[in-house]
Design a protein around this motif. Structure first.
Motif, PDB file in Angstrom:
ATOM      1  N   GLY A   1       1.011  -1.242  -0.308  1.00 34.89           N
ATOM      2  CA  GLY A   1       0.513  -0.041   0.254  1.00 34.89           C
ATOM      3  C   GLY A   1       1.096   1.241  -0.112  1.00 34.89           C
ATOM      4  O   GLY A   1       2.277   0.768   0.147  1.00 34.89           O
ATOM      5  N   ARG A   2       0.302   2.269   0.182  1.00 34.99           N
ATOM      6  CA  ARG A   2       1.042   3.386   0.294  1.00 34.99           C
ATOM      7  C   ARG A   2       2.030   3.799   1.065  1.00 34.99           C
ATOM      8  O   ARG A   2       3.107   4.105   0.867  1.00 34.99           O
ATOM      9  N   GLU A   3       1.504   3.456   2.667  1.00 40.60           N
ATOM     10  CA  GLU A   3       2.552   3.303   3.696  1.00 40.60           C
ATOM     11  C   GLU A   3       4.242   2.805   3.371  1.00 40.60           C
ATOM     12  O   GLU A   3       5.157   3.422   3.942  1.00 40.60           O
ATOM     13  N   GLY A   4       3.100   1.499   3.187  1.00 35.52           N
ATOM     14  CA  GLY A   4       4.181   0.464   2.650  1.00 35.52           C
ATOM     15  C   GLY A   4       5.659   0.983   1.341  1.00 35.52           C
ATOM     16  O   GLY A   4       6.201   1.370   1.401  1.00 35.52           O
ATOM     17  N   ALA A   5       4.563   1.614   0.016  1.00 32.86           N
ATOM     18  CA  ALA A   5       6.361   2.034  -0.697  1.00 32.86           C
ATOM     19  C   ALA A   5       6.379   3.455  -0.527  1.00 32.86           C
ATOM     20  O   ALA A   5       7.645   3.256  -0.539  1.00 32.86           O
ATOM     21  N   LEU A   6       6.231   4.049   0.279  1.00 34.08           N
ATOM     22  CA  LEU A   6       6.607   5.302   0.634  1.00 34.08           C
ATOM     23  C   LEU A   6       8.154   4.915   1.966  1.00 34.08           C
ATOM     24  O   LEU A   6       8.508   5.665   1.252  1.00 34.08           O
ATOM     25  N   GLU A   7       7.590   3.876   2.426  1.00 33.30           N
ATOM     26  CA  GLU A   7       8.913   2.839   2.844  1.00 33.30           C
ATOM     27  C   GLU A   7       9.768   2.691   2.638  1.00 33.30           C
ATOM     28  O   GLU A   7      11.169   2.371   2.160  1.00 33.30           O
ATOM     29  N   VAL A   8       9.416   1.947   1.084  1.00 31.43           N
ATOM     30  CA  VAL A   8      10.826   1.575   0.539  1.00 31.43           C
ATOM     31  C   VAL A   8      11.059   1.772  -0.052  1.00 31.43           C
ATOM     32  O   VAL A   8      12.416   2.119  -0.272  1.00 31.43           O
ATOM     33  N   ASN A   9      10.776   3.025  -0.719  1.00 29.95           N
ATOM     34  CA  ASN A   9      11.634   4.704  -0.965  1.00 29.95           C
ATOM     35  C   ASN A   9      12.187   4.916   0.042  1.00 29.95           C
ATOM     36  O   ASN A   9      13.821   5.301  -0.590  1.00 29.95           O
ATOM     37  N   ARG A  10      12.162   5.141   1.132  1.00 28.67           N
ATOM     38  CA  ARG A  10      13.209   5.283   2.794  1.00 28.67           C
ATOM     39  C   ARG A  10      14.348   4.750   3.044  1.00 28.67           C
ATOM     40  O   ARG A  10      15.452   5.371   1.970  1.00 28.67           O
ATOM     41  N   GLN A  11      14.104   3.696   2.758  1.00 29.84           N
ATOM     42  CA  GLN A  11      14.788   2.957   2.884  1.00 29.84           C
ATOM     43  C   GLN A  11      15.831   2.563   1.326  1.00 29.84           C
ATOM     44  O   GLN A  11      17.315   2.340   1.839  1.00 29.84           O
ATOM     45  N   ALA A  12      15.417   2.892   0.561  1.00 26.48           N
ATOM     46  CA  ALA A  12      16.300   2.780  -0.471  1.00 26.48           C
ATOM     47  C   ALA A  12      16.909   3.772  -0.888  1.00 26.48           C
ATOM     48  O   ALA A  12      18.317   3.648  -0.881  1.00 26.48           O
ATOM     49  N   TRP A  13      16.300   4.643  -0.783  1.00 23.91           N
ATOM     50  CA  TRP A  13      17.189   6.403  -0.399  1.00 23.91           C
ATOM     51  C   TRP A  13      18.305   6.453   1.293  1.00 23.91           C
ATOM     52  O   TRP A  13      19.322   6.871   0.326  1.00 23.91           O
ATOM     53  N   GLU A  14      18.116   5.835   1.740  1.00 23.44           N
ATOM     54  CA  GLU A  14      19.075   5.936   3.282  1.00 23.44           C
ATOM     55  C   GLU A  14      21.074   4.699   2.558  1.00 23.44           C
ATOM     56  O   GLU A  14      21.488   5.403   2.867  1.00 23.44           O
ATOM     57  N   LEU A  15      20.276   3.541   1.793  1.00 23.91           N
ATOM     58  CA  LEU A  15      21.336   3.325   0.917  1.00 23.91           C
ATOM     59  C   LEU A  15      21.755   3.217   0.009  1.00 23.91           C
ATOM     60  O   LEU A  15      22.686   3.079  -0.234  1.00 23.91           O
ATOM     61  N   GLY A  16      21.224   4.903  -0.294  1.00 28.20           N
ATOM     62  CA  GLY A  16      22.064   5.232  -1.540  1.00 28.20           C
ATOM     63  C   GLY A  16      21.760   4.026  -3.075  1.00 28.20           C
ATOM     64  O   GLY A  16      22.251   3.890  -4.062  1.00 28.20           O
ATOM     65  N   VAL A  17      20.686   3.610  -3.380  1.00 29.60           N
ATOM     66  CA  VAL A  17      19.706   3.303  -4.373  1.00 29.60           C
ATOM     67  C   VAL A  17      19.878   4.366  -4.984  1.00 29.60           C
ATOM     68  O   VAL A  17      19.410   5.397  -4.871  1.00 29.60           O
ATOM     69  N   PHE A  18      20.618   3.529  -6.180  1.00 34.09           N
ATOM     70  CA  PHE A  18      20.526   4.863  -7.811  1.00 34.09           C
ATOM     71  C   PHE A  18      18.736   4.777  -8.848  1.00 34.09           C
ATOM     72  O   PHE A  18      18.349   5.763  -8.385  1.00 34.09           O
ATOM     73  N   GLU A  19      18.459   3.939  -8.764  1.00 35.57           N
ATOM     74  CA  GLU A  19      17.374   4.086  -9.558  1.00 35.57           C
ATOM     75  C   GLU A  19      16.110   2.795  -8.729  1.00 35.57           C
ATOM     76  O   GLU A  19      16.639   1.925  -8.539  1.00 35.57           O
ATOM     77  N   MET A  20      15.268   3.660  -9.173  1.00 35.22           N
ATOM     78  CA  MET A  20      13.551   2.794  -8.602  1.00 35.22           C
ATOM     79  C   MET A  20      12.793   2.963  -9.899  1.00 35.22           C
ATOM     80  O   MET A  20      12.280   3.763 -10.409  1.00 35.22           O
ATOM     81  N   ARG A  21      12.595   1.451 -10.364  1.00 31.67           N
ATOM     82  CA  ARG A  21      11.832   1.259 -11.404  1.00 31.67           C
ATOM     83  C   ARG A  21      10.501   0.890 -11.099  1.00 31.67           C
ATOM     84  O   ARG A  21      10.379  -0.298 -10.616  1.00 31.67           O
ATOM     85  N   TYR A  22       9.664   1.462 -11.259  1.00 28.33           N
ATOM     86  CA  TYR A  22       7.841   1.117 -10.699  1.00 28.33           C
ATOM     87  C   TYR A  22       7.345   0.264 -11.684  1.00 28.33           C
ATOM     88  O   TYR A  22       7.489   0.536 -12.369  1.00 28.33           O
ATOM     89  N   THR A  23       6.828  -0.449 -11.438  1.00 30.26           N
ATOM     90  CA  THR A  23       5.817  -2.143 -11.923  1.00 30.26           C
ATOM     91  C   THR A  23       4.872  -2.406 -11.180  1.00 30.26           C
ATOM     92  O   THR A  23       4.846  -1.953 -10.240  1.00 30.26           O
ATOM     93  N   GLY A  24       4.583  -3.539 -12.189  1.00 25.03           N
ATOM     94  CA  GLY A  24       3.668  -4.180 -11.290  1.00 25.03           C
ATOM     95  C   GLY A  24       3.395  -5.423 -12.038  1.00 25.03           C
ATOM     96  O   GLY A  24       4.395  -6.070 -11.689  1.00 25.03           O
ATOM     97  N   GLY A  25       2.314  -6.148 -12.052  1.00 19.38           N
ATOM     98  CA  GLY A  25       1.086  -5.631 -12.207  1.00 19.38           C
ATOM     99  C   GLY A  25       0.858  -4.289 -13.388  1.00 19.38           C
ATOM    100  O   GLY A  25       2.003  -4.117 -13.872  1.00 19.38           O
ATOM    101  N   GLU A  26       0.235  -3.083 -12.953  1.00 15.73           N
ATOM    102  CA  GLU A  26       0.122  -1.976 -13.506  1.00 15.73           C
ATOM    103  C   GLU A  26      -0.025  -0.857 -12.496  1.00 15.73           C
ATOM    104  O   GLU A  26      -0.823  -0.653 -12.339  1.00 15.73           O
ATOM    105  N   CYS A  27       1.669  -0.449 -12.395  1.00 13.53           N
ATOM    106  CA  CYS A  27       1.438   1.000 -11.147  1.00 13.53           C
ATOM    107  C   CYS A  27       0.736   1.949 -10.979  1.00 13.53           C
ATOM    108  O   CYS A  27       0.077   2.723 -10.150  1.00 13.53           O
ATOM    109  N   THR A  28       0.457   2.449 -12.789  1.00 10.93           N
ATOM    110  CA  THR A  28      -0.590   3.510 -13.005  1.00 10.93           C
ATOM    111  C   THR A  28      -1.608   3.615 -12.182  1.00 10.93           C
ATOM    112  O   THR A  28      -2.341   4.606 -12.591  1.00 10.93           O
ATOM    113  N   THR A  29      -2.098   1.973 -12.147  1.00 11.50           N
ATOM    114  CA  THR A  29      -3.620   1.725 -11.739  1.00 11.50           C
ATOM    115  C   THR A  29      -3.816   1.994  -9.902  1.00 11.50           C
ATOM    116  O   THR A  29      -5.038   2.499  -9.699  1.00 11.50           O
ATOM    117  N   LEU A  30      -2.973   2.348  -9.346  1.00 15.03           N
ATOM    118  CA  LEU A  30      -3.245   2.183  -8.344  1.00 15.03           C
ATOM    119  C   LEU A  30      -3.714   4.526  -7.525  1.00 15.03           C
ATOM    120  O   LEU A  30      -2.526   5.308  -8.079  1.00 15.03           O
TER     121      LEU A  30
END
Length: 462
Positions: free
Chosen positions: A129-158
């Motif tokens: 869900g929304r909060e969990g997705a934002l937490e994934v962003n936060r943890q990835a940022w903290e580690l210095g991940v360079f690219e986030m590729r959002y997909t699914g399913g179809e992510c644009t339906t959220l």
């Protein structure tokens, strides 16, 4: 706005040039030079390190000057990510953190493609869900991940997808999106200014061929989206799952790419996972088909030079290397679990979307144990990534790579070697239900580069 991210590795570092979607390796001396430049009072020290860095990498200093990192002002738009643990505690067999995360945000999809590798259609119960997705962003940022590729399913339906993208943009990620291209009017209006840098859309042939696999009307929807993207000069790529059923339609997709200003066409040989295992496995290439496919790719390269054609196995290009990618290198093996990972819609972390890890309700519990590294609802992304024991199927090459690969001259030059996931699938036929992780190295990939070259010679002599 963040334009550069420099991250410490076990030895040296990595440098993301965000505007280009490109990651460069930085040796130890060059990393120390950049580190000195990043410090507010580091310029005198930096000059003493400059010659050493130049000797290590003669191409680095011109790039530093090209991007202005020799001037203090440029560092205001540069993020420095130093390791929070000792460098010698970082993985020896993987990058310090993923370079790219494939975030499968949901199984919900507005299509039900016959070739879908994860059988997307309905959302799973208890997705992040929304909060969990934002937490994934936060943890990835903290580690210095360079690219986030959002997909699914179809992510644009959220309904909250735009919020997640806005958060990712503010954090300085390079943002890509994998989509079926069947978008609502709202998405068509929002996408150009969303902050997404790279849009990757699926198209599997001309109208008739594509719609037979992906659903009626999907071809026209994709073309409408491509026209919109071309009008806003967004970086775009077409993904095409190729097999016997659509090989003759490959030129039609290449023509669409050329006419709509698409940068690249990524050709993915059909593999037996997800819905394709039930509906299309009989369409997979054999060795002779594969050679015919690559020969057609080379012909189309001549006809459409403005489009970059890429595929996992490029038999006929003597200059081909293991990766066409500007972010993952695939120097030792596939990027899965070594340079990149997947976060699934339930928080599971695994190397590749094609693995049994994509199916949390699968009866294949042995496959689940082999391929799933952990879950973000229970542990942090950093702890999961740094524990190489969890990623052994991708990182322990002596144990899991086919022995034929380890002595092959093409391996790590033009080929990433055998795929453990394909081997796991083949074991189901070779051994019935009695599959064990240690058996993976016994199975040679049916798309083995060396074997395909042998088939090429056989076909050429006919």
């Amino acid at each position: 706005m963040i334009r550069h991210v420099i991250r410490q590795e076990r030895s040296g570092g990595l440098w993301l040039i965000r505007d280009q979607g490109r990651v460069l390796s930085v040796g130890p001396a060059s990393y120390r030079y950049l580190e000195a430049l990043s410090a507010g009072d580091g310029y005198l020290l930096a000059e003493s390190l400059r010659a050493v860095a130049q000797e290590e990498d003669s191409e680095l200093l011109p790039l530093i000057e090209e991007h202005g990192l020799h001037q203090r002002a440029a560092w205001d738009a540069t993020r420095w990510v130093a390791s929070k643990i000792a460098a010698d505690q970082l993985p020896e067999d993987a990058t310090a953190a993923p370079k790219r995360i494939y975030f499968e945000m949901t199984r919900q999809c507005n299509l039900a493609c016959r070739s879908c590798f994860n059988a997307s259609r309905l959302a799973l119960a208890n997705e992040l869900g929304r909060e969990g997705a934002l937490e994934v962003n936060r943890q990835a940022w903290e580690l210095g991940v360079f690219e986030m590729r959002y997909t699914g399913g179809e992510c644009t339906t959220l309904p909250w997808f735009a919020e997640v993208i806005a958060d990712a943009y503010a954090r300085g990620f390079y943002i890509s999106m994998g989509s079926n291209g069947v978008w609502s009017e709202e998405t068509l209006e929002w996408l150009p200014g969303s902050g997404i840098h790279w849009v990757i859309v699926s198209l599997d042939g001309d109208r008739e061929t594509n719609d037979r696999v992906r659903g009626r009307g999907s071809y026209d929807s994709v073309l409408r989206g491509l026209r919109m993207l071309a009008g806003h000069s967004l970086r775009t790529r077409l993904n095409m799952v190729v097999a016997r059923h659509n090989l003759s339609a490959l030129e039609a997709v290449a023509r669409v790419a050329a006419e709509h200003g698409v940068d690249s066409l990524n050709l993915i040989p059909l593999r037996p996972y997800g819905r394709s295992l039930r509906e299309m496995v009989h369409e997979m290439f054999n060795q002779e088909d594969f050679y015919t496919f690559i020969r057609e790719v080379n012909r189309l390269r001549g006809l459409y030079p403005c489009v970059e054609f890429s595929t996992t196995i490029d038999l006929l290009d003597p200059d081909a290397r293991t990766s066409h990618d500007l972010i993952v290198e695939k120097k030792t093996t596939c990027a899965a679990g070594v340079e990149a990972c997947v976060v699934g819609p339930l928080g599971d972390v695994y190397g590749c979307s094609y693995s049994p890890a994509s199916f949390p309700d699968s009866p294949d519990q042995e496959g689940w144990q082999v391929f799933v590294a952990g879950n973000l609802r229970q542990e942090s992304l950093g702890d999961i990534w740094r524990d190489s024991r969890r990623w052994a199927v991708f990182r322990d090459l002596e144990r899991y790579k086919h022995q034929k690969c380890l002595s092959c001259g093409h391996y790590q030059v033009r080929c990433s070697g055998s795929c453990p996931i394909m081997a796991w699938h083949e074991l189901a036929h070779a051994e019935g239900s009695a599959r064990h992780g240690e058996d993976i190295a016994r199975i040679c990939d049916p798309y083995c580069f060396a074997d395909l070259l042998t088939a090429k010679g056989t076909v050429a002599r006919r």
